[in-house]
Design an enzyme around this catalytic site. Structure first.
Site, PDB file in Angstrom:
ATOM      1  N   HIS A  42      30.282  99.339 -75.380  1.00  0.00           N
ATOM      2  CA  HIS A  42      29.986 100.536 -76.161  1.00  0.00           C
ATOM      3  C   HIS A  42      31.094 100.774 -77.182  1.00  0.00           C
ATOM      4  CE1 HIS A  42      27.520 103.859 -77.058  1.00  0.00           C
ATOM      5  NE2 HIS A  42      27.152 104.198 -75.832  1.00  0.00           N
ATOM      6  N   GLU A  90      20.086  95.720 -85.204  1.00  0.00           N
ATOM      7  CA  GLU A  90      19.633  96.865 -86.002  1.00  0.00           C
ATOM      8  C   GLU A  90      20.834  97.341 -86.800  1.00  0.00           C
ATOM      9  OE1 GLU A  90      18.248 101.481 -85.950  1.00  0.00           O
ATOM     10  OE2 GLU A  90      18.980 100.581 -84.098  1.00  0.00           O
ATOM     11  N   CYS A 141      21.436 106.263 -88.700  1.00  0.00           N
ATOM     12  CA  CYS A 141      21.104 105.094 -89.533  1.00  0.00           C
ATOM     13  C   CYS A 141      19.743 105.253 -90.206  1.00  0.00           C
ATOM     14  CB  CYS A 141      21.141 103.815 -88.705  1.00  0.00           C
ATOM     15  SG  CYS A 141      20.136 103.868 -87.217  1.00  0.00           S
ATOM     16  N   TRP A 150      28.282 104.709 -81.432  1.00  0.00           N
ATOM     17  CA  TRP A 150      28.640 106.021 -80.896  1.00  0.00           C
ATOM     18  C   TRP A 150      27.660 107.120 -81.300  1.00  0.00           C
ATOM     19  CZ3 TRP A 150      28.789 108.974 -85.112  1.00  0.00           C
ATOM     20  CH2 TRP A 150      29.100 108.349 -86.335  1.00  0.00           C
TER      21      TRP A 150
END
Length: 343
Positions: free
Chosen positions: A155, A228, A262, A130
């Site tokens: 998603h 990832e 991230c 998100w």
């Protein structure tokens, strides 16, 4: 988990969605498979035209798409605009460069002619987060579609309208029906999708537990994955640094996307001789940040994306202080307003 748009700036539920049932999922997988058999025969020129059109649609309606992002996960509107523009750029990049990336590569062997040829695989499942609800999808979709694959998007459940909007953009751009489909499903359905022969590979951006789960499901089927996962990136400041530049950069690096990235700078490692000065300057920058309505242009930090994230962060701060950490600024939820705001 509910699939819904819940505005994190207000806590208001704006729209809810029914998850696909098993029959509907099978129909979408069938469509992806059928579409792939025709789509793989298209040429780079056709795919490139469609992807260029997707870039045009993104730029033309960027305010609409940016508003969706801000309403669903709370990032500042100005940052959401920049994200849409970045998505248009990645579409144009692969539209231009994919033919060269995927050209045959000659290999010297004892045969008269040897070469490597890249061929599409089929339906690729993307499990996306998100925090960058458009960018994470388009950086997958643009190269995957140019390579002749078709996409299936699972998603995050708190950004369903972004997910549906992306499917619509790709459809409006001219790609065949079924070339890219959004699957409104919970995470529990991912393992079943990976077990289906029609899904040929998967990519995931998310947490380590989510990555492990997908890798296990893919491993059982010997299917390729690109993962990832989380990071804890160090920001290192040496005595030779320009302190003012370092502090400005550090503030952006930590607070980008309401601090939910991230690749954010999550640890600051500073030479002892300049540590006190760096801390003082960083504190000034943090305290100058405006926390508020993410739709307003002067807002630096909007809300966190969900109540669970707010709770987790607060628990982390409390655990740090119990372990000897000092709170220099903030460190608590903002109780003077609705929504998932943290000081």
């Amino acid at each position: 988990m509910a699939i819904a748009t819940i505005n994190p700036a207000t806590g208001e539920t704006l729209k809810t969605f029914e998850a696909l049932n098993d029959t509907e999922i099978v129909a979408k997988l069938d469509l992806a498979n059928q579409t792939f058999e025709k789509y793989r025969q298209t040429g780079f020129s056709e795919r490139s035209q469609w992807l260029q059109k997707a870039a045009e649609i993104l730029e033309q309606d960027k305010a609409e798409f940016a508003k969706l992002m801000t309403l669903e996960m709370g990032k500042p509107f100005k940052a959401a605009i920049a994200e849409v523009e970045k998505c248009a750029a990645v579409c144009r990049y692969y539209a231009e460069h994919a033919p060269a990336f995927l050209a045959d590569v000659s290999v010297k062997t004892d045969a008269s002619q040897s070469f490597v040829r890249y061929q599409p695989m089929g339906a690729i499942l993307a499990v996306m987060p998100w925090n960058f609800p458009f960018w994470q999808v388009f950086r997958f979709a643009a190269p995957a579609l140019m390579a002749g694959n078709v996409g299936l998007l699972k998603h995050a459940s708190n950004v369903p309208q972004c997910a549906l909007a992306i499917e619509d953009i790709i459809r409006r751009a001219g790609f065949p029906k079924g070339a890219f489909q959004t699957l409104l499903i919970g995470a529990a359905k991912v393992a079943d999708l990976m077990a289906d022969d029609r899904v040929k590979a998967a990519t995931l951006t998310g947490s380590e537990p989510a990555g492990i789960s997908l890798a296990v499901a893919a491993g059982k089927q010997i299917k390729k994955t690109v993962l990832e996962l989380g990071g804890s990136d160090p920001f290192i400041v040496l005595e030779s640094a320009d302190l003012e530049t370092a502090v400005v950069t550090a503030t952006t690096a930590r607070m980008l996307n309401n601090g939910q990235s991230c690749i954010a700078a999550k640890r600051f490692i500073v030479a002892e001789a300049i540590a006190d000065q760096f801390e003082k300057l960083l504190l000034e920058k943090f305290e100058a940040l405006k926390v508020g309505d993410p739709m307003q242009p002067d807002t630096d930090l909007g809300p966190l994306a969900t109540p669970g994230i707010l709770q987790d962060l607060d628990q982390q701060v409390q655990a740090a202080t119990k372990s000897g950490g000092k709170v220099l600024t903030g460190g608590h939820p903002l109780s003077d307003r609705p929504g998932e705001f943290y000081s």
